[in-house]
Scaffold this motif. Structure first.
Motif, PDB file in Angstrom:
ATOM      1  N   ASN A   4       6.963   3.917  -3.258  1.00 54.47           N
ATOM      2  CA  ASN A   4       7.148   3.151  -2.201  1.00 54.47           C
ATOM      3  C   ASN A   4       6.145   2.742  -1.856  1.00 54.47           C
ATOM      4  O   ASN A   4       6.022   1.792  -0.538  1.00 54.47           O
ATOM      5  N   MET A   5       4.699   2.684  -1.974  1.00 56.29           N
ATOM      6  CA  MET A   5       3.569   1.898  -1.403  1.00 56.29           C
ATOM      7  C   MET A   5       4.388   0.909  -1.519  1.00 56.29           C
ATOM      8  O   MET A   5       4.381  -0.157  -3.095  1.00 56.29           O
ATOM      9  N   GLU A   6       3.541  -0.123  -0.751  1.00 56.30           N
ATOM     10  CA  GLU A   6       3.839  -1.367  -0.750  1.00 56.30           C
ATOM     11  C   GLU A   6       2.291  -2.630  -1.909  1.00 56.30           C
ATOM     12  O   GLU A   6       1.837  -1.290  -2.712  1.00 56.30           O
ATOM     13  N   GLU A   7       2.734  -2.859  -2.679  1.00 53.89           N
ATOM     14  CA  GLU A   7       2.863  -3.597  -3.863  1.00 53.89           C
ATOM     15  C   GLU A   7       1.663  -4.678  -3.490  1.00 53.89           C
ATOM     16  O   GLU A   7       1.915  -5.172  -2.424  1.00 53.89           O
ATOM     17  N   GLU A   8       0.049  -4.158  -3.512  1.00 51.35           N
ATOM     18  CA  GLU A   8      -1.150  -4.711  -3.394  1.00 51.35           C
ATOM     19  C   GLU A   8      -1.569  -5.912  -3.476  1.00 51.35           C
ATOM     20  O   GLU A   8      -1.194  -5.848  -4.567  1.00 51.35           O
ATOM     21  N   LYS A   9      -1.333  -6.625  -2.821  1.00 56.66           N
ATOM     22  CA  LYS A   9      -2.165  -8.783  -3.273  1.00 56.66           C
ATOM     23  C   LYS A   9      -2.786  -8.707  -2.398  1.00 56.66           C
ATOM     24  O   LYS A   9      -2.433  -8.994  -0.950  1.00 56.66           O
ATOM     25  N   LEU A 126     -14.939 -12.829  -6.374  1.00 53.05           N
ATOM     26  CA  LEU A 126     -13.750 -12.012  -4.912  1.00 53.05           C
ATOM     27  C   LEU A 126     -12.236 -11.977  -6.401  1.00 53.05           C
ATOM     28  O   LEU A 126     -11.995 -11.406  -6.272  1.00 53.05           O
ATOM     29  N   ALA A 127     -12.207 -12.839  -7.471  1.00 51.58           N
ATOM     30  CA  ALA A 127     -10.913 -12.517  -8.223  1.00 51.58           C
ATOM     31  C   ALA A 127     -11.281 -12.061  -9.455  1.00 51.58           C
ATOM     32  O   ALA A 127     -10.459 -11.087 -10.398  1.00 51.58           O
ATOM     33  N   SER A 128     -12.328 -11.836 -10.195  1.00 49.70           N
ATOM     34  CA  SER A 128     -12.670 -10.873 -11.010  1.00 49.70           C
ATOM     35  C   SER A 128     -12.768  -9.385 -10.225  1.00 49.70           C
ATOM     36  O   SER A 128     -12.004  -8.465 -11.121  1.00 49.70           O
ATOM     37  N   ARG A 129     -13.174  -9.550  -9.198  1.00 46.91           N
ATOM     38  CA  ARG A 129     -13.518  -8.088  -8.551  1.00 46.91           C
ATOM     39  C   ARG A 129     -12.132  -7.241  -8.288  1.00 46.91           C
ATOM     40  O   ARG A 129     -11.636  -5.911  -8.960  1.00 46.91           O
ATOM     41  N   PHE A 130     -11.260  -8.062  -7.258  1.00 46.72           N
ATOM     42  CA  PHE A 130     -10.391  -7.944  -6.908  1.00 46.72           C
ATOM     43  C   PHE A 130      -8.793  -7.607  -8.215  1.00 46.72           C
ATOM     44  O   PHE A 130      -7.923  -6.271  -8.251  1.00 46.72           O
ATOM     45  N   SER A 131      -8.846  -8.196  -9.462  1.00 46.97           N
ATOM     46  CA  SER A 131      -8.098  -7.839 -10.164  1.00 46.97           C
ATOM     47  C   SER A 131      -7.919  -7.188 -10.931  1.00 46.97           C
ATOM     48  O   SER A 131      -6.818  -7.080 -11.952  1.00 46.97           O
ATOM     49  N   LYS A 132      -8.899  -5.863 -10.783  1.00 43.77           N
ATOM     50  CA  LYS A 132      -9.087  -4.908 -12.089  1.00 43.77           C
ATOM     51  C   LYS A 132      -8.180  -3.782 -10.379  1.00 43.77           C
ATOM     52  O   LYS A 132      -8.278  -2.412 -10.636  1.00 43.77           O
ATOM     53  N   GLU A 133      -7.778  -3.707  -9.330  1.00 47.58           N
ATOM     54  CA  GLU A 133      -7.282  -3.085  -8.564  1.00 47.58           C
ATOM     55  C   GLU A 133      -5.930  -3.788  -7.982  1.00 47.58           C
ATOM     56  O   GLU A 133      -5.103  -2.981  -7.355  1.00 47.58           O
ATOM     57  N   MET A 134      -5.204  -5.291  -8.036  1.00 49.78           N
ATOM     58  CA  MET A 134      -4.327  -5.096  -7.644  1.00 49.78           C
ATOM     59  C   MET A 134      -4.412  -7.056  -8.176  1.00 49.78           C
ATOM     60  O   MET A 134      -5.326  -7.531  -8.696  1.00 49.78           O
ATOM     61  N   ASP A 135      -2.953  -7.380  -7.623  1.00 45.93           N
ATOM     62  CA  ASP A 135      -2.536  -8.745  -7.916  1.00 45.93           C
ATOM     63  C   ASP A 135      -3.525  -9.784  -7.003  1.00 45.93           C
ATOM     64  O   ASP A 135      -3.418  -9.836  -6.167  1.00 45.93           O
ATOM     65  N   VAL A 136      -4.088 -10.838  -7.430  1.00 48.89           N
ATOM     66  CA  VAL A 136      -4.190 -11.998  -6.862  1.00 48.89           C
ATOM     67  C   VAL A 136      -4.117 -13.592  -7.217  1.00 48.89           C
ATOM     68  O   VAL A 136      -3.017 -14.108  -7.986  1.00 48.89           O
ATOM     69  N   TYR A 137      -3.695 -13.585  -5.815  1.00 46.32           N
ATOM     70  CA  TYR A 137      -2.877 -14.952  -5.648  1.00 46.32           C
ATOM     71  C   TYR A 137      -5.037 -16.008  -5.143  1.00 46.32           C
ATOM     72  O   TYR A 137      -4.968 -15.457  -3.629  1.00 46.32           O
ATOM     73  N   ASN A 150      -4.941 -15.661 -15.151  1.00 44.60           N
ATOM     74  CA  ASN A 150      -5.066 -14.487 -16.017  1.00 44.60           C
ATOM     75  C   ASN A 150      -3.961 -13.801 -15.712  1.00 44.60           C
ATOM     76  O   ASN A 150      -3.005 -14.006 -15.167  1.00 44.60           O
ATOM     77  N   GLU A 151      -3.332 -12.588 -17.114  1.00 41.63           N
ATOM     78  CA  GLU A 151      -2.770 -11.789 -16.105  1.00 41.63           C
ATOM     79  C   GLU A 151      -1.964 -11.092 -15.209  1.00 41.63           C
ATOM     80  O   GLU A 151      -1.582 -10.765 -14.419  1.00 41.63           O
ATOM     81  N   ARG A 152      -3.358 -10.415 -14.370  1.00 43.25           N
ATOM     82  CA  ARG A 152      -3.563 -10.588 -12.313  1.00 43.25           C
ATOM     83  C   ARG A 152      -3.609 -11.606 -11.680  1.00 43.25           C
ATOM     84  O   ARG A 152      -3.839 -11.105 -10.786  1.00 43.25           O
ATOM     85  N   THR A 153      -3.742 -12.970 -12.526  1.00 44.55           N
ATOM     86  CA  THR A 153      -4.431 -13.881 -11.494  1.00 44.55           C
ATOM     87  C   THR A 153      -3.210 -15.388 -11.385  1.00 44.55           C
ATOM     88  O   THR A 153      -3.501 -15.630 -12.512  1.00 44.55           O
ATOM     89  N   ARG A 154      -2.976 -15.822 -10.371  1.00 47.66           N
ATOM     90  CA  ARG A 154      -2.029 -16.492  -9.901  1.00 47.66           C
ATOM     91  C   ARG A 154      -3.398 -17.829  -9.684  1.00 47.66           C
ATOM     92  O   ARG A 154      -3.539 -16.812  -8.617  1.00 47.66           O
TER      93      ARG A 154
END
Length: 296
Positions: A4-9, A126-137, A150-154
């Motif tokens: 139920n945790m909110e998906e982090e982005k 920051l995108a490189s770092r944060f994409s290891k733990e959440m989706d990045v926009y 990339n697969e986790r960065t839009r």
């Protein structure tokens, strides 16, 4: 695991792109919004409209806003003409730079910059770092940022008008441009960038550059196959090899900066009273209502 945790982005905002877009979109009408004391606020107002629309649409749990700093960057050290064609910022925009940052602070959103580097490099790191733990926009109007997809960065490219976006994933980038994210760098290396004022290979435009990158995969692939190029294209590349490599270096966004910003430090956590007070100070109370903020 709590399902139920909110998906982090995280939303990484290109503050420079939004600020200039907001300023010129309203300045073109000839009317500059000002406070009673004469402080111009058209860019502040427009920035918040663009920014909050994106927040509503993409619903991030974390937000960071990245900025250029004044002073020389490492790219200008590499190439003296880098961005040398840019005119000075309009007088009415200059004081708004700090005001927009103050507004972001009132929203508890960190303003990030790094001496010697550009907002793009902060965003890339920051995108490189944060994409290891959440989706990045990444919210921007700058197509150079497509190299960060990339697969986790839009990358969200702002189109003309409010609320118009093109969101790029590796799949949509390939579908639209027949390029991988890394090939954006090779393309810029060949054709240069008139906006940033570096030339690429003299005589090679976007059409030829695109064809070469699609056919050979990369600048390295092109150089390994010079014999199979037309004499004209081969001669242009051979005559401009140093600038080709330099332009590719200038085009590449750095993703390895030690930017001080933690996930906890950029979690979206508004205090409505602080924000409302800031907007009242700037004589734009209507912005609080538009954002749906109410004092507790």
């Amino acid at each position: 695991m709590n399902l139920n945790m909110e998906e982090e982005k995280v939303l990484l905002v290109d503050g420079m792109a939004l600020m200039f877009r907001a300023y010129y979109a309203s300045a073109v009408t000839g009317y500059i919004r000002r406070t009673k004391a004469g402080l111009p606020t058209n860019a502040v107002y427009g920035f918040m409209r663009y920014f909050w629309d994106a927040v509503q649409k993409f619903d991030p749990t974390h937000i960071v806003c990245c900025w250029d700093l004044g002073g020389k960057t490492f790219r200008a050290e590499q190439f003296a003409g880098y961005k040398g064609n840019r005119s000075e910022a309009p007088d009415d925009l200059i004081p708004q730079f700090a005001v927009i940052q103050e507004v972001m602070e009132s929203l508890n959103i960190p303003n990030i910059s790094c001496p010697g580097y550009e907002a793009d490099d902060c965003i890339g790191s920051l995108a490189s770092r944060f994409s290891k733990e959440m989706d990045v926009y990444i919210l921007t109007g700058d197509h150079d940022m497509l190299q960060l997809v990339n697969e986790r960065t839009r990358v969200i490219i702002m189109k003309k008008g409010h609320g118009n976006y093109r969101v790029y994933s590796p799949e949509s980038l390939m579908e639209e441009k027949q390029l991988t994210p890394r090939q954006i760098i090779d393309l810029k290396g060949l054709m240069g960038d008139t906006s940033d004022n570096y030339p690429g290979v003299k005589g090679i435009g976007e059409k030829t550059a695109l064809k070469l990158v699609q056919e050979f995969g990369s600048i390295e692939g092109i150089l390994a196959n010079l014999d199979s190029l037309s004499k004209s294209v081969r001669t242009k590349i051979e005559n401009d090899l140093d600038m080709l490599h330099l332009s590719k270096s200038l085009a590449e966004i750095r993703c390895d900066l030690d930017v001080v910003c933690t996930a906890d430090g950029c979690r979206l956590n508004l205090d409505p009273v602080t924000v409302i007070t800031k907007f009242e100070e700037l004589e734009m109370a209507s912005m609080s209502a538009w954002m749906g903020l109410a004092a507790n």
